[in-house]
Design an enzyme around this catalytic site. Structure first.
Site, short mmCIF file in Angstrom:
data_model
loop_
_atom_site.label_atom_id
_atom_site.label_comp_id
_atom_site.label_asym_id
_atom_site.label_seq_id
_atom_site.Cartn_x
_atom_site.Cartn_y
_atom_site.Cartn_z
N LYS A 253 -18.14 -9.90 -14.29
CA LYS A 253 -18.35 -9.14 -13.07
C LYS A 253 -19.40 -8.05 -13.28
O LYS A 253 -20.32 -7.88 -12.46
CB LYS A 253 -17.03 -8.52 -12.60
CG LYS A 253 -17.16 -7.64 -11.37
CD LYS A 253 -17.66 -8.44 -10.17
CE LYS A 253 -17.89 -7.54 -8.95
NZ LYS A 253 -16.66 -7.01 -8.39
N THR B 138 -12.54 -4.42 -10.12
CA THR B 138 -13.50 -4.41 -11.23
C THR B 138 -13.04 -3.41 -12.27
O THR B 138 -12.88 -2.22 -11.98
CB THR B 138 -14.89 -4.04 -10.72
OG1 THR B 138 -15.28 -4.97 -9.70
CG2 THR B 138 -15.91 -4.10 -11.85
N ASP C 36 0.86 -1.18 0.00
CA ASP C 36 0.00 0.00 0.00
C ASP C 36 0.89 1.24 0.00
O ASP C 36 2.07 1.17 0.39
CB ASP C 36 -0.92 0.00 1.23
CG ASP C 36 -2.18 0.83 1.00
OD1 ASP C 36 -3.23 0.24 0.73
OD2 ASP C 36 -2.11 2.07 1.07
N LYS D 125 -21.20 2.28 -9.19
CA LYS D 125 -20.16 2.55 -10.20
C LYS D 125 -20.19 1.51 -11.32
O LYS D 125 -19.92 1.85 -12.48
CB LYS D 125 -18.79 2.61 -9.55
CG LYS D 125 -18.18 1.31 -9.10
CD LYS D 125 -16.81 1.53 -8.47
CE LYS D 125 -16.14 0.22 -8.06
NZ LYS D 125 -15.77 -0.62 -9.21
N ASN E 85 -23.13 -7.98 -11.40
CA ASN E 85 -23.51 -6.88 -10.51
C ASN E 85 -24.68 -6.08 -11.07
O ASN E 85 -25.58 -5.66 -10.32
CB ASN E 85 -22.32 -5.96 -10.27
CG ASN E 85 -21.46 -6.43 -9.11
OD1 ASN E 85 -21.73 -7.46 -8.49
ND2 ASN E 85 -20.41 -5.70 -8.81
N CYS F 3 -19.83 -0.94 -5.10
CA CYS F 3 -19.81 -1.65 -6.38
C CYS F 3 -20.97 -1.31 -7.31
O CYS F 3 -20.75 -0.88 -8.44
CB CYS F 3 -19.80 -3.17 -6.13
SG CYS F 3 -18.28 -3.76 -5.36
#
Length: 432
Positions: free
Chosen positions: A202, A124, A33, A261, A206, A258
Site C-alpha cells: 500500500k 493503511t 462506530d 500521510k 501510494n 492518503c
C-alpha cells in the site's frame, strides 16, 4: 466461500465502503462506530459521505438484513469470524502513522474475540503493524492479517467491487487464504503473501503515485520555461505502456487523506531502518514547491501583488466527486492567498459552511463579483459549463488561472478574459 460473519470497526470512507460492499457480496456485516448519532443515521440509511453508489448499497444491505450498525466493538465481535480494522491512522509526530486508534480497538476486543477469528487491518498501517497487533492481542489462537484497501474517493464502490488486485498478507498462510476467499466473487487477481509485504504494498503504491504527480508538476513548470506544451508531452508519454496515462495531469499539488500521510510515514519507516529515502523526500518537497508556484502565478496574474486583490476560487475539495477537505491543496493555496493579503471568495458544489480566511458562497458566479482573478483549484465538471461572458461582466479584472487545465481556453478567451494554465505556453493558447 459461503457467507461469513464479519465485523467492520470504523465507518469512515474505508469502513463504510468495506462493510456495505462485503454485505453486497453476501456476507453478514456489522459496522461499529463510537459515534452514536452517526450510527443512528446509518441505521436509518442516511449516508453523509459523498460517494456515488454508497447510499444505495447501504440501503440494500439494511433491507436484506445483511448489514447493520452498532455502537461498541466488544459485544459486536463475540461471534465474528473476521474483524476488519478501518479506523483512522493519521499522520502523527514527525510524520509517522498514529496508531492509537488501532491500539484502542485491540485493547477493547482482545478478550472478546472468539478463537480463530481473523483480525484484519484494512486501514493503511506501517510495516510491522501486524506483528505489533499480535503482541497486543497476546493470543496465539487469533490470526492477524493485512488486507490493504485501494479505494479512490469518488469511485470507492467501483474500486471495491472491480479491483485491480486483492492483496492479503499474514504469517498465518491458511488465514491469509481464507481472507482472500472473502472476495471470491470478484474477478481480480489475488496476491497472497506475508504480512510485512502486504503492508508495504500500500505504501509503495501510494508513494509511487505521489512521485508521479510531483514529477508531472515539475515537467509542467519546465514546459512553461521552455515553451513546450504539457498536454502534448504527457500524451506522448502516456502512449508508452511502461508509463501509462494515469496520474499525468498537472495540478496545484497532491493532497487528500492518503498521499500526504503515506509519503511521510514511509519516509519515517525508511529512516527507522537506516535508509535515506531521498527520492520520496524530494517528491514531498516538490509538492510544497508546487503550491508556492501556484500562488506566485496568481500573484503575477493580478499585477504582482496579492495585497488587496480579490480572488474568486472555484473548488475546495481535494478532488472532484468528493466533499473531502483533508489536506486539500486548494485549502493550502487559499490559505496562502489570504496570508498574502488577498480577499478570497470560494465556491465548491460539495462544500458549504465556513472556512478560515475566505468567504464561502453557494453559486459559482458569486466568486466573480468584483474579482481581479478567478482560480480553478478542483476539477469539477460544472466549471467547464460556466457562462464565461457573464463571468467577464461580473469581474473587475480579466485573469482566469486554471490550475487543473480543466477549461476550454478558447471559451474563456472569447469572453474577453485571459487564460493561464499549467505547462501551457501563453502564446500558443492565445493564437486564433
Amino acid at each position: 466461500m459461503g457467507s461469513a460473519r464479519i465485523v467492520v470497526i470504523g465507518t469512515g470512507y474505508v469502513g463504510l465502503t468495506t462493510g456495505a460492499c462485503l454485505a453486497s457480496l453476501g456476507h453478514r456485516v456489522t459496522c461499529v462506530d463510537v459515534d452514536s448519532l452517526k450510527v443512528a443515521r446509518l441505521a436509518a440509511g442516511q449516508v453523509d459521505i459523498l460517494e456515488p453508489g454508497l447510499e444505495e448499497l447501504v440501503s440494500r444491505g439494511l433491507a436484506t438484513g445483511r448489514l447493520d450498525f452498532v455502537v461498541g466493538s466488544r459485544q459486536a465481535v463475540v461471534d465474528a469470524e473476521a474483524v476488519f480494522l478501518c479506523v483512522p491512522t493519521p499522520m502523527g509526530a514527525g510524520g509517522a502513522a498514529d496508531l492509537r486508534a488501532v491500539e484502542a480497538v485491540i485493547d477493547e476486543v482482545a478478550g472478546a474475540l472468539p478463537p480463530g477469528c481473523a483480525v484484519i487491518t484494512k486501514s493503511t498501517v506501517p510495516v510491522g503493524t501486524a506483528q505489533r497487533i499480535r503482541g497486543l492481542l497476546g493470543r496465539t489462537d487469533v490470526p492477524v492479517v493485512a488486507n490493504p484497501e485501494f479505494l479512490r474517493e469518488g469511485t470507492a464502490v467501483g474500486d471495491f467491487l472491480n479491483p485491480d488486485r486483492i492483496v492479503v498478507g499474514s504469517d498465518d498462510q491458511p488465514a491469509a487464504h481464507w481472507v482472500a476467499g472473502l472476495y471470491a466473487d470478484l474477478a481480480a487477481p489475488s496476491v497472497v503473501t506475508d504480512a510485512a509485504s502486504a503492508e508495504l504494498v500500500k505504501y509503495a503504491a501510494n508513494c509511487f503515485l505521489a512521485m508521479k504527480l510531483s514529477y508531472v508538476n515539475a515537467v509542467a513548470e519546465l514546459c512553461e520555461r521552455l515553451g513546450a506544451d504539457i498536454e502534448s508531452v504527457t500524451e506522448g508519454m502516456g502512449y508508452d505502456r511502461r508509463i501509462g496515462r494515469s496520474f499525468l495531469k498537472p495540478g496545484p499539488g497532491w493532497g487528500g487523506s492518503c498521499l500526504p500521510k503515506d509519503t511521510h510515514a514511509l519516509v519515517q519507516v525508511a529512516e527507522s531502518v537506516g535508509f535515506d529515502f531521498s527520492l520520496l523526500s524530494a517528491a514531498i518537497q516538490e509538492n510544497i514547491a508546487q503550491r508556492d508556484r501556484i500562488v506566485a502565478k496568481i500573484a503575477g496574474a493580478v499585477g504582482g501583488s496579492l495585497a488587496g486583490a480579490r480572488v474568486g476560487v472555484l473548488g475546495l475539495a481535494f478532488k472532484a466527486g468528493t466533499n473531502d477537505l483533508r489536506d486539500s491543496p486548494a485549502l493550502s493555496v487559499t490559505a496562502m492567498l489570504a496570508a498574502h493579503g488577498a480577499e478570497v471568495t470560494a465556491y465548491d458544489p460539495a462544500v458549504g459552511g465556513e472556512q478560515p480566511g475566505m468567504r464561502i458562497v453557494d453559486d459559482p458566479y458569486q466568486t466573480a463579483k468584483g474579482a481581479d482573478a478567478i482560480v480553478v483549484l478542483t476539477e469539477w465538471d460544472e466549471f467547464r459549463r460556466l457562462d464565461w461572458t457573464y463571468v467577464a461582466e461580473l469581474m473587475h479584472g480579466d485573469a482566469v488561472v486554471d490550475t487543473r487545465n480543466l477549461l476550454d481556453p478558447q471559451s474563456v478567451l472569447s469572453a474577453g478574459l485571459s487564460w493561464l494554465g499549467l505547462g501551457r505556453p501563453r502564446a500558443r493558447v492565445l493564437a486564433p
